[in-house]
Design an enzyme around this catalytic site. Structure first.
Site, short mmCIF file in Angstrom:
data_model
loop_
_atom_site.label_atom_id
_atom_site.label_comp_id
_atom_site.label_asym_id
_atom_site.label_seq_id
_atom_site.Cartn_x
_atom_site.Cartn_y
_atom_site.Cartn_z
N THR A 136 0.83 -1.21 0.00
CA THR A 136 0.00 0.00 0.00
C THR A 136 0.86 1.26 0.00
OG1 THR A 136 -1.78 -1.13 1.15
CG2 THR A 136 -1.76 1.26 1.30
N SER B 172 -6.27 -0.12 -2.60
CA SER B 172 -7.01 -1.18 -3.28
C SER B 172 -6.60 -1.34 -4.73
CB SER B 172 -8.52 -0.88 -3.20
OG SER B 172 -8.96 -0.90 -1.86
N ARG C 60 -31.22 -8.14 20.17
CA ARG C 60 -29.97 -7.55 19.67
C ARG C 60 -28.78 -8.48 19.88
NH1 ARG C 60 -29.88 -2.24 23.09
NH2 ARG C 60 -27.97 -1.77 21.90
N GLY D 204 -23.61 2.17 29.80
CA GLY D 204 -22.54 3.14 30.02
C GLY D 204 -21.21 2.50 30.35
N THR E 29 -10.62 -2.75 6.03
CA THR E 29 -9.88 -2.07 4.96
C THR E 29 -8.69 -2.89 4.45
OG1 THR E 29 -10.47 0.05 5.98
CG2 THR E 29 -8.73 0.07 4.33
N GLU F 60 -6.14 -5.85 3.30
CA GLU F 60 -6.35 -7.01 2.42
C GLU F 60 -7.58 -6.86 1.55
OE1 GLU F 60 -4.15 -9.48 1.75
OE2 GLU F 60 -3.02 -8.04 2.93
#
Length: 658
Positions: free
Chosen positions: A132, A138, A327, A395, A416, A418
């Site tokens: 990079t 990319s 959730r 919290g 992000t 690889e």
């Protein structure tokens, strides 16, 4: 917490083996995790309070100690890998073992491997992976660093022609690595042969100073406390640096003494094997990170009580609220789903490697597409899930001592590196559109795209679900996911066909194409979970729990993406409502087993690094204790009181040192 564990309806020890993959792997993992937890050098409870320099020095100490212990205990490669994993700290060794060594194995000639690998394996040299750049990540083909062959001296000249050609982000580069596999544009006689890898020495092995022509350093503090700030991500520039010709990785393309480029008998496609290896490992890492976050949130949800007190009795455990279950439990199911698809990807990597050795490339494109897509799907889902687990802890989840903020900060780069996740999805979409275009041509889709061979049937089928319980039939779920995936792919491919310029169409419909890729990848995970359930599974009640988790995973996805299922007529509105009803029913079934299911991950308190997720549930005394360890509490009266607080309180602000 003991009361919660007594509710378990299955054999936890057997589930631990299912999670590990085998009894052998479980034994190795269990032994290495406990070895690390018992070693004071590997303590990490103070990590979020250390300065950047202290963090980095601490990581150097731990890495050196880990290598020393590996040698003292004569650990196998498998054991050493697990030991490094449980040290649980991003460090230069990650890139040395994870990228530098595999790159030489995959792209180096036999002679190059014989020369460099023994040095790397003994850590007599330390390597990183410099691909990079400041201006390109990319788009690998857009890299600007050049490697120009000089036939007069039989050398390559590496150069950074622009600021944006600076290598940027490689872990281990900033302060530690002595060598790097550097990716640069190969230039011979003025001709550009594209990007290739070169082994380049960066620093002296005598005094560690950068070699002439090399500018190298750290790129600065990253997001979060502790987190990736233990890693020396670096910047690197070359000013006409010369290296011998034989330091270009030449397993595929070779440059002669005269500067002539020729391809070897080794298939160019072999380089994809390394990519498949790295991405399948990333998917396993996703299951690890997600299961870790879910363990913390689940245990704390059992400890925390809020509202619902009747006649002075105890308040309601947070985990008993349906909103909390809605959730949390799909995330618990996702951790298992990602684990099993990672297990399958490990098999796929071996299969692809064996095929490549005999020049069989029949599954390579499909393997590349599914590993790219699953890397994107699992890392994005895991990053979102870690943040959701933090919210589930209220919290207290915002405290560093909860372990969740640092886990999030460490994990999100995976979305992000690889391959940027959106870019990867678009690569998958291109492959899927290609498969659609070949339908009816006699070319049979393979592997994870095999369902496309039944496109005509899937385009016409209608779900037979009539009551909520029908959604417990794996074939009903699978058919709905297959119908959704193929219908989205065909519809988007038709829309692309309306553009005279295919690339213009691809750019215009890129958001739709990304959704097509996600639908396909979710189908893969669902189908591999089903395949896992078809295997022989030992342990009282274990398979029943896995079936329960499978149904929660699949139906929660169906509920979340019901708009796509309805828009493609894969199911009806009534069937979507029945799926949601069945999903809610499943939550009450998993509730008694929730703590036992996260115990099955077999994580030590050391590895979890969370006061909220402690095995013993002794949360509040330990939270109180942790607060007093903060450096701000080293003194009762804070630094700055005399200069800034006292004058303000005494209305003598004009005397303060502002």
């Amino acid at each position: 917490m003991a009361d919660e564990r007594r509710k378990a309806e299955f054999d936890v020890d057997s589930m631990k083996i299912v999670w590990a993959g085998s009894k052998h792997v479980f034994d190795v993992v269990d032994r290495m995790s406990k070895l690390v937890a018992a070693d004071p050098v590997f303590r990490k409870d103070d990590r979020t309070m250390l300065s950047r320099k202290d963090l980095f020095t601490s990581s150097l100490k731990k890495s050196a100690h880990a290598f020393k212990r590996m040698n003292e205990l004569n650990l196998t490669y498998e054991e050493a890998t697990e030991l490094r994993f449980f040290v649980d700290e991003p460090t230069y060794t990650d890139l040395h073992w994870g990228m530098f060594v595999p790159a030489i194995k995959g792209q180096g000639t036999d002679e190059q491997q014989e020369k460099w690998l023994p040095l790397a394996q003994k850590m007599q040299i330390i390597g990183c992976y410099a691909q990079t750049e400041l201006g390109h990540g990319s788009n690998v083909q857009g890299l600007e660093t050049t490697a120009t062959f000089d036939s007069k001296t039989d050398e390559f000249v590496l150069h950074s022609p622009t600021l944006t050609s600076s290598k940027w982000w490689p872990g281990g580069l900033g302060k530690v690595s002595t060598h790097a596999v550097v990716y640069a544009r190969l230039l011979t006689d003025g001709q550009d042969h594209g990007v290739h890898g070169f082994i380049v020495q960066l620093r002296s092995l005598e005094d560690h100073l950068p070699l002439p022509g090399i500018t190298v350093g750290d790129i600065g503090t990253k997001f979060g406390n502790g987190a990736y700030n233990t890693m020396d991500n670096g910047v690197l520039r070359f000013d006409h640096v010369r290296i011998p010709r034989n330091q270009m990785l030449m397993r595929v393309l070779q440059v002669s003494r005269e500067g002539k480029c020729t391809y070897s008998d080794v298939p160019r496609q072999l380089i994809y094997g390394t990519m498949v290896y790295v991405r399948q490992k990333i998917v396993k890492d996703a299951s690890n990170a997600l299961s870790r976050a879910v363990t913390i949130a689940t245990r704390y949800s059992c400890v925390r009580r809020q509202f619902g007190s009747q006649n002075g009795g105890p308040e309601t455990q947070v985990i008993d609220y349906k909103t909390q279950q809605n959730r949390l439990f799909p995330l618990l199911a996702s951790a298992y789903a990602f684990r099993f698809v990672a297990e399958w990807l490990h098999w796929l990597y071996g299969d692809v490697t064996d095929r490549l050795k005999v020049n069989d490339f029949s599954t390579l494109q499909e393997a590349h597409a599914c590993t790219a897509g699953l890397k994107s799907l699992t890392t994005s889902a895991t990053a979102d899930a870690i943040e959701e687990c933090r919210k589930l802890c209220g919290g207290h989840g915002y405290l560093c001592s909860s372990g969740l903020p640092e886990l999030f900060a460490v994990y999100i780069p995976g979305c992000t590196y690889e391959g940027d996740n959106v870019v990867l999805l678009l690569q998958v979409a291109r492959y899927l559109v290609k498969m659609v275009s070949q339908l009816g041509s006699g070319i049979q889709p393979v592997g994870t795209t095999a369902y496309m061979g039944r496109a005509e049937q899937l385009m016409q089928c209608h779900s037979d679900v009539k009551k909520a319980e029908d959604w417990l039939n794996p074939s009903a779920i699978l058919e709905a996911f297959e119908a959704r995936a193929i219908r989205m792919a065909v519809s988007t491919a038709r829309s692309l066909g309306k553009f005279s310029n295919p690339e213009e169409g691809f750019a215009e419909l890129s958001a739709d194409l990304a959704e097509v890729a996600v639908a396909h990848c979710q189908l893969i995970v669902v189908s591999k979970f089903i395949n896992k359930l078809k295997q022989e599974i030992h342990g009282n009640g274990v398979k029943q729990q896995l079936i329960l988790l499978y149904n929660i995973y699949a139906l929660s996805l169906l509920h979340k993406h019901r708009g796509e299922f309805l828009a493609t007529s894969s199911i009806t509105a009534k069937q979507a409502s029945l799926a949601t009803t069945q999903l809610r029913n499943l939550f009450s079934q998993v509730r008694p087993n929730a703590v036992a299911l996260v115990d099955s991950f077999n994580y030590t308190d050391h590895y979890l690094g969370s006061v909220l997720g402690r095995y013993d549930g002794n949360v509040y005394p330990k939270l109180y204790e942790a607060a007093w360890k903060d450096p701000l509490n080293d003194s009762v009266v804070p630094d700055g009181y005399v200069e800034y607080i006292k004058p303000l309180l005494q209305n003598n602000l004009h005397l303060s040192r502002l």
